[in-house]
Design a protein around this motif. Structure first.
Motif, PDB file in Angstrom:
ATOM      1  N   TRP A   1       0.834  -1.206   0.000  1.00  0.00           N
ATOM      2  CA  TRP A   1       0.000   0.000   0.000  1.00  0.00           C
ATOM      3  C   TRP A   1       0.867   1.253   0.000  1.00  0.00           C
ATOM      4  CZ3 TRP A   1      -4.365  -0.703  -1.879  1.00  0.00           C
ATOM      5  CH2 TRP A   1      -5.176  -1.791  -1.547  1.00  0.00           C
ATOM      6  N   ALA A   2       2.152   1.103   0.109  1.00  0.00           N
ATOM      7  CA  ALA A   2       3.068   2.250   0.070  1.00  0.00           C
ATOM      8  C   ALA A   2       3.949   2.126  -1.165  1.00  0.00           C
ATOM      9  CB  ALA A   2       3.901   2.295   1.346  1.00  0.00           C
ATOM     10  N   PRO A   3       3.380   2.374  -2.344  1.00  0.00           N
ATOM     11  CA  PRO A   3       4.142   2.129  -3.569  1.00  0.00           C
ATOM     12  C   PRO A   3       5.263   3.135  -3.813  1.00  0.00           C
ATOM     13  CG  PRO A   3       2.056   3.145  -4.111  1.00  0.00           C
ATOM     14  CD  PRO A   3       2.045   2.871  -2.631  1.00  0.00           C
ATOM     15  N   GLY A   4       5.238   4.267  -3.119  1.00  0.00           N
ATOM     16  CA  GLY A   4       6.257   5.282  -3.368  1.00  0.00           C
ATOM     17  C   GLY A   4       6.266   5.660  -4.833  1.00  0.00           C
ATOM     18  N   LYS A   5       7.432   5.728  -5.417  1.00  0.00           N
ATOM     19  CA  LYS A   5       7.567   6.085  -6.832  1.00  0.00           C
ATOM     20  C   LYS A   5       7.343   4.883  -7.761  1.00  0.00           C
ATOM     21  CE  LYS A   5       9.039  10.438  -7.107  1.00  0.00           C
ATOM     22  NZ  LYS A   5       8.400  11.413  -7.967  1.00  0.00           N
ATOM     23  N   THR A   6       7.179   3.688  -7.195  1.00  0.00           N
ATOM     24  CA  THR A   6       7.053   2.479  -8.008  1.00  0.00           C
ATOM     25  C   THR A   6       5.874   2.549  -8.961  1.00  0.00           C
ATOM     26  OG1 THR A   6       8.027   1.201  -6.217  1.00  0.00           O
ATOM     27  CG2 THR A   6       6.893  -0.040  -7.921  1.00  0.00           C
ATOM     28  N   LEU A   7       4.727   2.986  -8.480  1.00  0.00           N
ATOM     29  CA  LEU A   7       3.544   3.057  -9.322  1.00  0.00           C
ATOM     30  C   LEU A   7       3.730   4.091 -10.436  1.00  0.00           C
ATOM     31  CD1 LEU A   7       0.830   1.595  -9.393  1.00  0.00           C
ATOM     32  CD2 LEU A   7      -0.130   3.457  -8.054  1.00  0.00           C
ATOM     33  N   GLU A   8       4.270   5.246 -10.079  1.00  0.00           N
ATOM     34  CA  GLU A   8       4.536   6.279 -11.087  1.00  0.00           C
ATOM     35  C   GLU A   8       5.515   5.756 -12.144  1.00  0.00           C
ATOM     36  OE1 GLU A   8       6.885  10.500 -11.393  1.00  0.00           O
ATOM     37  OE2 GLU A   8       5.771  10.101  -9.550  1.00  0.00           O
ATOM     38  N   ARG A   9       6.583   5.102 -11.684  1.00  0.00           N
ATOM     39  CA  ARG A   9       7.585   4.543 -12.601  1.00  0.00           C
ATOM     40  C   ARG A   9       6.969   3.489 -13.514  1.00  0.00           C
ATOM     41  NH1 ARG A   9      11.175   4.638  -8.709  1.00  0.00           N
ATOM     42  NH2 ARG A   9      10.787   2.530  -8.049  1.00  0.00           N
ATOM     43  N   PHE A  10       6.098   2.660 -12.947  1.00  0.00           N
ATOM     44  CA  PHE A  10       5.419   1.627 -13.725  1.00  0.00           C
ATOM     45  C   PHE A  10       4.620   2.253 -14.872  1.00  0.00           C
ATOM     46  CE2 PHE A  10       1.487  -0.717 -14.547  1.00  0.00           C
ATOM     47  CZ  PHE A  10       1.982  -1.945 -14.944  1.00  0.00           C
ATOM     48  N   PHE A  11       3.832   3.260 -14.556  1.00  0.00           N
ATOM     49  CA  PHE A  11       3.020   3.890 -15.605  1.00  0.00           C
ATOM     50  C   PHE A  11       3.892   4.625 -16.621  1.00  0.00           C
ATOM     51  CE2 PHE A  11      -0.472   3.190 -12.635  1.00  0.00           C
ATOM     52  CZ  PHE A  11      -1.389   2.642 -13.518  1.00  0.00           C
ATOM     53  N   ASN A  12       5.019   5.156 -16.180  1.00  0.00           N
ATOM     54  CA  ASN A  12       5.907   5.852 -17.103  1.00  0.00           C
ATOM     55  C   ASN A  12       6.635   4.875 -18.015  1.00  0.00           C
ATOM     56  OD1 ASN A  12       8.944   7.102 -17.462  1.00  0.00           O
ATOM     57  ND2 ASN A  12       7.286   8.553 -17.859  1.00  0.00           N
ATOM     58  N   THR A  13       7.253   3.852 -17.438  1.00  0.00           N
ATOM     59  CA  THR A  13       8.075   2.942 -18.245  1.00  0.00           C
ATOM     60  C   THR A  13       7.251   1.944 -19.043  1.00  0.00           C
ATOM     61  OG1 THR A  13       8.365   1.414 -16.391  1.00  0.00           O
ATOM     62  CG2 THR A  13      10.058   3.112 -16.708  1.00  0.00           C
TER      63      THR A  13
END
Length: 190
Positions: free
Chosen positions: A76-88
């Motif tokens: 539940w604490a994705p940090g930048k992981t979710l943003e990076r996932f959508f970007n890459t």
């Protein structure tokens, strides 16, 4: 769907299918709840989002992690992981991701105020409303950039003004969501 096949509309739709589950803390979001419809390989689209529930509002499900893993993590604490996932993976630029998250959070705040009003009119709903609002507040905080979080509204002041106490503690045991009791037990090697 690979990045080259993801049109801007499909990218936004993918973001809209996954991100709300982090805000509302829906541990039951799994791949079977994200569906596609198509008429050919060139005509593929996401179906509207469905089956979104604040599972964390229910103490017996509150300890469950998200149903989908993002880059191998279920947190539940994705940090930048979710943003990076959508970007890459889908080519969603960080600025667009941040704007989308903020619009989603603004919607959650608006609906959160409506939930408080509904709970005033239906007192039997107070407990679940309290749990939902706390879960949503945590969900918004987990997606927003910590550097900019103080610039945006959350639900803390509304929760306090409504007189809601802290959320109830999750049950100690974790109940797995999405496994039918009717399915056969997994085989164990002997």
């Amino acid at each position: 769907m690979n990045r080259s096949a993801a049109t801007p509309t499909r990218r936004v739709t993918a973001l809209r299918c996954v991100s709300p589950n982090y805000v509302v803390r829906n541990a039951d979001c799994h791949s079977k709840n994200i569906a596609l419809y198509y008429t050919s390989a060139d005509d593929v689209a996401f179906t509207p989002a469905y089956d979104i529930v604040t599972t964390q509002a229910y103490p017996r499900f509150a300890s469950n992690p998200p149903g989908l893993s993002i880059d191998g993590r279920k947190t539940w604490a994705p940090g930048k992981t979710l943003e990076r996932f959508f970007n890459t993976r889908l080519g969603v630029p960080p600025r667009h991701y941040a704007d989308m998250v903020e619009r989603l959070c603004e919607s959650a705040v608006t609906v959160g105020h409506e939930i408080i009003e509904a709970a005033k009119n239906e007192s039997q709903w107070n407990g679940i409303a309290k749990q939902m609002l706390h879960a949503w507040n945590e969900g918004m905080a987990s997606l927003r950039s910590p550097k900019r979080a103080e610039l945006f509204s959350g639900l803390t002041s509304a929760i306090n003004a409504a007189g809601f106490s802290e959320p109830d503690a999750p049950d100690a045991s974790r109940e797995i969501i999405g496994r039918s009791e009717l399915l056969a037990k997994p085989r164990t090697e002997s």
